[in-house]
Design an enzyme around this catalytic site. Structure first.
Site, mmCIF file in Angstrom:
data_model
loop_
_atom_site.group_PDB
_atom_site.id
_atom_site.type_symbol
_atom_site.label_atom_id
_atom_site.label_comp_id
_atom_site.label_asym_id
_atom_site.label_seq_id
_atom_site.Cartn_x
_atom_site.Cartn_y
_atom_site.Cartn_z
ATOM 1 N N ILE A 119 -7.176 0.236 3.413
ATOM 2 C CA ILE A 119 -7.075 -1.563 3.244
ATOM 3 C C ILE A 119 -6.099 -1.006 4.594
ATOM 4 O O ILE A 119 -5.333 -1.248 4.749
ATOM 5 C CB ILE A 119 -5.664 -1.534 2.086
ATOM 6 C CG1 ILE A 119 -6.847 -0.994 0.919
ATOM 7 C CG2 ILE A 119 -5.653 -2.887 2.333
ATOM 8 C CD1 ILE A 119 -5.411 -1.448 -0.765
ATOM 9 N N CYS A 143 -10.782 -11.157 -5.236
ATOM 10 C CA CYS A 143 -11.648 -10.470 -5.443
ATOM 11 C C CYS A 143 -12.485 -10.141 -5.370
ATOM 12 O O CYS A 143 -12.994 -11.345 -6.690
ATOM 13 C CB CYS A 143 -10.916 -8.452 -5.030
ATOM 14 S SG CYS A 143 -9.899 -7.744 -5.746
#
Length: 247
Positions: A119, A143
């Protein structure tokens, strides 16, 4: 109502009441107006996206929305959407955003499984700047499933709001459930919010005192515990009386 006064033969006065009843033709009655919920295509279809929830005033989270969720999203009056997926929107979703005047911020973070989760902090930091700008509110963060990437972004927002790590992880795990990742929680723990502390958070429903954010439910929690202790005290007295113990 008419009142008819007569006198009986024995001298007693008797009062008779005659009630006039209006005859109503119910066929002429019109039903009370019913105000419908916001609908699309004259169909009641308010279905929230997967894992939908409110994060804070003007901030929402969810999984990837589709056409079944459009009527529900309309009720939020969204100005902006943050998409954390690299996949492009469908033509129908793009048209829905355009018709609603919504702005799309797409931060394409690839989805990987542990132990290959990566990430990027810079991407999360850019997304947070969009979230913190009240001109983008109401805003939806999503998401694919509304679990990992969305959970990390919301968790970093909570760090800015001075939540403790245990509360941040608890919120993350409520959405990720069995799919919770240690790597996501480690990312949130190590994420540096110092470069974002200068940004205002006037949208927050939390009341600020000094440099700390107070729990908005503190008063309600205190009242609940008072009731709880009171009920425990009453049960204790009842148990003593049941044992014939004089207080």
């Amino acid at each position: 109502m008419k009142i008819v006064h007569t006198s009986a033969a024995n001298g007693d006065d008797t009062i008779y009441k005659t009630i006039e009843v209006a005859v109503i033709d119910r066929r002429d009655l019109t039903p009370s107006p019913v105000f419908p919920f916001p609908v699309v295509g004259d169909e009641l279809n308010l279905i929230p996206p997967l894992n939908f929830a409110m994060v804070d005033n003007g901030i929402f989270r969810s999984g990837f929305p589709d056409s079944a969720n459009f009527s529900f999203l309309q009720t939020l009056g969204l100005r902006s959407i943050i998409c954390l997926c690299p996949e492009p929107y469908t033509e129908a979703t793009t048209e829905f955003l355009r018709d609603g005047g919504m702005r799309l911020y797409q931060f394409g973070i690839e989805s990987y499984k542990e132990p290959f989760v990566n990430i990027p902090q810079d991407t999360i930091r850019e997304a947070l700047q969009v979230v913190l700008d009240v001109k983008n509110h109401p805003i939806l963060i999503h998401c694919k499933r509304g679990k990992h990437r969305t959970g990390c972004l919301v968790g970093c927002l909570r760090k800015l709001q001075k939540w403790c790590l245990s509360s941040i992880f608890d919120e993350y795990q409520r959405f990720a459930v069995a799919k919770a990742r240690v790597s996501d929680q480690r990312f949130m723990e190590l994420f540096d919010v110092s470069t974002l502390k200068h940004l205002p958070m006037s949208f927050s429903c939390l009341k600020r005192k000094g440099d700390e954010f107070l729990d908005p439910f503190a008063a309600a929690k205190e009242y609940f515990f008072i009731l709880l202790e009171g009920s425990r005290h009453v049960r204790h007295i009842q148990q003593l009386k049941a044992r014939h113990i004089v207080l």
